[in-house]
Design an enzyme around this catalytic site. Structure first.
Site, PDB file in Angstrom:
ATOM      1  N   ASP A  48       0.831  -1.204   0.000  1.00  0.00           N
ATOM      2  CA  ASP A  48       0.000   0.000   0.000  1.00  0.00           C
ATOM      3  C   ASP A  48       0.866   1.255   0.000  1.00  0.00           C
ATOM      4  OD1 ASP A  48      -2.496  -1.229  -0.049  1.00  0.00           O
ATOM      5  OD2 ASP A  48      -2.524  -1.485   2.124  1.00  0.00           O
ATOM      6  N   GLU A 126      -4.524   9.967   4.637  1.00  0.00           N
ATOM      7  CA  GLU A 126      -4.912  10.902   5.691  1.00  0.00           C
ATOM      8  C   GLU A 126      -3.909  12.044   5.794  1.00  0.00           C
ATOM      9  OE1 GLU A 126      -1.798   9.223   6.657  1.00  0.00           O
ATOM     10  OE2 GLU A 126      -3.245   7.721   7.263  1.00  0.00           O
ATOM     11  N   ARG A 151      -7.704  20.152  22.827  1.00  0.00           N
ATOM     12  CA  ARG A 151      -6.372  20.102  23.444  1.00  0.00           C
ATOM     13  C   ARG A 151      -5.924  18.654  23.449  1.00  0.00           C
ATOM     14  NH1 ARG A 151      -9.169  23.590  26.268  1.00  0.00           N
ATOM     15  NH2 ARG A 151      -8.383  25.687  26.689  1.00  0.00           N
ATOM     16  N   ASN A 167      -5.708   6.039  10.842  1.00  0.00           N
ATOM     17  CA  ASN A 167      -7.017   6.300  11.446  1.00  0.00           C
ATOM     18  C   ASN A 167      -7.496   5.156  12.337  1.00  0.00           C
ATOM     19  OD1 ASN A 167      -9.913   7.563  11.386  1.00  0.00           O
ATOM     20  ND2 ASN A 167     -10.204   5.503  10.551  1.00  0.00           N
ATOM     21  N   GLN A 226       2.549   9.669   3.563  1.00  0.00           N
ATOM     22  CA  GLN A 226       3.878   9.318   4.106  1.00  0.00           C
ATOM     23  C   GLN A 226       4.811  10.524   4.247  1.00  0.00           C
ATOM     24  OE1 GLN A 226       2.840   8.974   1.005  1.00  0.00           O
ATOM     25  NE2 GLN A 226       4.353   8.072  -0.343  1.00  0.00           N
TER      26      GLN A 226
HETATM   27  P1  NAP Z   1       4.680   2.444   6.606  1.00  0.00           P
HETATM   28  O1  NAP Z   1       5.146   2.916   7.937  1.00  0.00           O
HETATM   29  O2  NAP Z   1       5.463   1.419   5.858  1.00  0.00           O
HETATM   30  O3  NAP Z   1       3.150   1.984   6.679  1.00  0.00           O
HETATM   31  C1  NAP Z   1       2.552   1.547   7.812  1.00  0.00           C
HETATM   32  C2  NAP Z   1       1.609   0.393   7.466  1.00  0.00           C
HETATM   33  O4  NAP Z   1       0.361   0.931   6.995  1.00  0.00           O
HETATM   34  C3  NAP Z   1       2.101  -0.559   6.382  1.00  0.00           C
HETATM   35  O5  NAP Z   1       1.851  -1.882   6.801  1.00  0.00           O
HETATM   36  C4  NAP Z   1       1.241  -0.184   5.192  1.00  0.00           C
HETATM   37  O6  NAP Z   1       1.031  -1.260   4.304  1.00  0.00           O
HETATM   38  C5  NAP Z   1      -0.043   0.157   5.877  1.00  0.00           C
HETATM   39  N1  NAP Z   1      -1.007   0.945   5.099  1.00  0.00           N
HETATM   40  C6  NAP Z   1      -0.782   2.014   4.298  1.00  0.00           C
HETATM   41  N2  NAP Z   1      -1.948   2.459   3.787  1.00  0.00           N
HETATM   42  C7  NAP Z   1      -2.923   1.639   4.268  1.00  0.00           C
HETATM   43  C8  NAP Z   1      -4.328   1.592   4.100  1.00  0.00           C
HETATM   44  N3  NAP Z   1      -4.971   2.497   3.359  1.00  0.00           N
HETATM   45  N4  NAP Z   1      -5.027   0.631   4.773  1.00  0.00           N
HETATM   46  C9  NAP Z   1      -4.398  -0.253   5.555  1.00  0.00           C
HETATM   47  N5  NAP Z   1      -3.074  -0.274   5.746  1.00  0.00           N
HETATM   48  C10 NAP Z   1      -2.334   0.681   5.115  1.00  0.00           C
HETATM   49  O7  NAP Z   1       4.504   3.737   5.661  1.00  0.00           O
HETATM   50  P2  NAP Z   1       3.900   3.760   4.198  1.00  0.00           P
HETATM   51  O8  NAP Z   1       3.834   2.371   3.647  1.00  0.00           O
HETATM   52  O9  NAP Z   1       4.598   4.821   3.451  1.00  0.00           O
HETATM   53  O10 NAP Z   1       2.393   4.224   4.482  1.00  0.00           O
HETATM   54  C11 NAP Z   1       2.119   5.503   5.003  1.00  0.00           C
HETATM   55  C12 NAP Z   1       0.900   5.326   5.847  1.00  0.00           C
HETATM   56  O11 NAP Z   1       1.237   4.578   6.992  1.00  0.00           O
HETATM   57  C13 NAP Z   1       0.323   6.610   6.395  1.00  0.00           C
HETATM   58  O12 NAP Z   1      -0.543   7.205   5.461  1.00  0.00           O
HETATM   59  C14 NAP Z   1      -0.383   6.112   7.639  1.00  0.00           C
HETATM   60  O13 NAP Z   1      -1.737   5.829   7.372  1.00  0.00           O
HETATM   61  C15 NAP Z   1       0.271   4.797   7.973  1.00  0.00           C
HETATM   62  N6  NAP Z   1       0.871   4.886   9.295  1.00  0.00           N
HETATM   63  C16 NAP Z   1       0.259   4.214  10.293  1.00  0.00           C
HETATM   64  C17 NAP Z   1       0.737   4.317  11.589  1.00  0.00           C
HETATM   65  C18 NAP Z   1       0.012   3.602  12.668  1.00  0.00           C
HETATM   66  O14 NAP Z   1      -0.915   2.852  12.363  1.00  0.00           O
HETATM   67  N7  NAP Z   1       0.373   3.835  13.905  1.00  0.00           N
HETATM   68  C19 NAP Z   1       1.857   5.088  11.872  1.00  0.00           C
HETATM   69  C20 NAP Z   1       2.464   5.760  10.819  1.00  0.00           C
HETATM   70  C21 NAP Z   1       1.945   5.643   9.520  1.00  0.00           C
HETATM   71  P3  NAP Z   1       2.190  -1.813   3.307  1.00  0.00           P
HETATM   72  O15 NAP Z   1       3.097  -2.626   4.176  1.00  0.00           O
HETATM   73  O16 NAP Z   1       1.406  -2.632   2.338  1.00  0.00           O
HETATM   74  O17 NAP Z   1       2.888  -0.620   2.692  1.00  0.00           O
END
Ligand code: NAP
Ligand code: MN
Length: 268
Positions: A48, A126, A151, A167, A226
């Site tokens: 993703d 997001e 806050r 989210n 990201q």
């Molecule tokens: P990453 O740190 O590698 O991604 C975090 C995880 O989120 C990965 O497993 C990714 O899947 C998954 N993901 C991304 N979009 C998704 C979606 N629409 N539905 C379900 N899972 C999803 O960073 P990245 O791959 O560049 O993705 C950026 C996204 O990571 C941000 O937009 C944010 O939503 C998410 N994120 C989540 C957290 C958290 O949950 N605490 C923290 C930071 C960021 P893949 O392994 O297939 O890439």
């Protein structure tokens, strides 16, 4: 058969590299053109996160470009095709009766106190806003009407397809991607006898917009999928459903709730 100009965006895993080279050979063999700069179709090979990167590379021409995701890791939310289905994928492009689907995007507009030019972004998952150090204080307006003073650590505004990403980790609801809406979710709000926020996620429709008006002009970190931006002197951030949307090609219908179950509960 019509020739399609196709860009392939991939991550660096050995499997993705192998799939990328096999796929480009198969596409060229069936008369398509690999074009990394002016594509009509963007194929992401990876997860993703790879599709998010592909989206941001081409988000200035969303009316001309369709996306398609091949997953080389676990089943993703933006990736419909598996790495061993390349022949079917190419055939689906050639038969031309491809199904496509459009999903909503988040429009983010940042205005500044010092007369600096506003900034504008599109987000597929997001956008979040957090203070760098201490508690963030912000007034939230919905459709120009004051709603609450927040806050806490910060806020997240997610699209339906982003609802399963960050989210979800902060207690937001999972939304079916066909719902035209955006979701505002709190990140660790302060709630006690003095400070009050709604406390639950809110889902906002297409005729509405959210304004987050920051209390102080301290440094904030804003994320757009990201990407992270460090910003100061922000006045307001406006969020709405974007006029643009993302179009997926050769979309294969997977029951959405089955995908959610497989990803978060386990394959049955
Ligand atoms: P990453 O740190 O590698 O991604 C975090 C995880 O989120 C990965 O497993 C990714 O899947 C998954 N993901 C991304 N979009 C998704 C979606 N629409 N539905 C379900 N899972 C999803 O960073 P990245 O791959 O560049 O993705 C950026 C996204 O990571 C941000 O937009 C944010 O939503 C998410 N994120 C989540 C957290 C958290 O949950 N605490 C923290 C930071 C960021 P893949 O392994 O297939 O890439
Ligand atoms: Mn990732």
């Amino acid at each position: 058969m019509e020739k399609v100009k196709i860009a392939i965006i991939h991550n660096k895993t050995p499997l993705s590299l192998k799939v990328m080279s096999e796929l480009s050979q198969k596409l060229i063999a069936s008369g398509h053109e690999i074009n990394q700069t002016e594509p009509e179709l963007v194929i992401s090979v990876g997860g993703d996160g790879t599709l998010l990167s592909a989206f941001h590379l081409f988000n200035h021409k969303l009316d001309q470009v369709r996306f398609l995701g091949v997953h080389t890791g676990h089943l993703g939310f933006y990736t419909d095709w598996r790495d061993y289905e390349l022949d079917e994928l190419v055939a689906s492009l050639n038969t031309k009766q491809e199904a496509s689907v459009r999903y909503p995007l988040l429009d983010v507009r940042i205005t500044y106190r010092n007369g600096k030019e506003p900034k504008h972004f599109l987000s597929l998952n997001e956008s979040t806003i957090k203070r760098n150090d201490s508690t963030m204080v912000a007034d939230i307006y919905i459709k120009d009407e004051f709603f609450e003073r927040f806050r806490g650590d910060g806020l997240s505004i997610a699209t339906p397809t982003g609802s399963t990403a960050y989210n979800k980790s902060i207690g937001g609801a999972v939304l079916h991607p066909r719902i035209n809406a955006i979701q505002l979710t709190e990140i660790a709000s302060l709630n006690n006898r003095v400070f009050r926020t709604l406390g639950s996620p809110m889902v906002i429709g297409s005729h509405e917009w959210i304004e987050v008006r920051l209390q102080e002009s301290d440094e904030c970190v804003i994320t757009i999928d990201q990407f992270r931006l460090q910003q100061d002197e922000i006045d307001s951030i406006y969020y709405k459903i974007a006029d643009e949307n993302i179009q997926f090609a050769s979309y294969r219908h997977t029951h959405f709730w089955r995908r959610v179950r497989d990803a978060f509960i386990g394959e049955s």
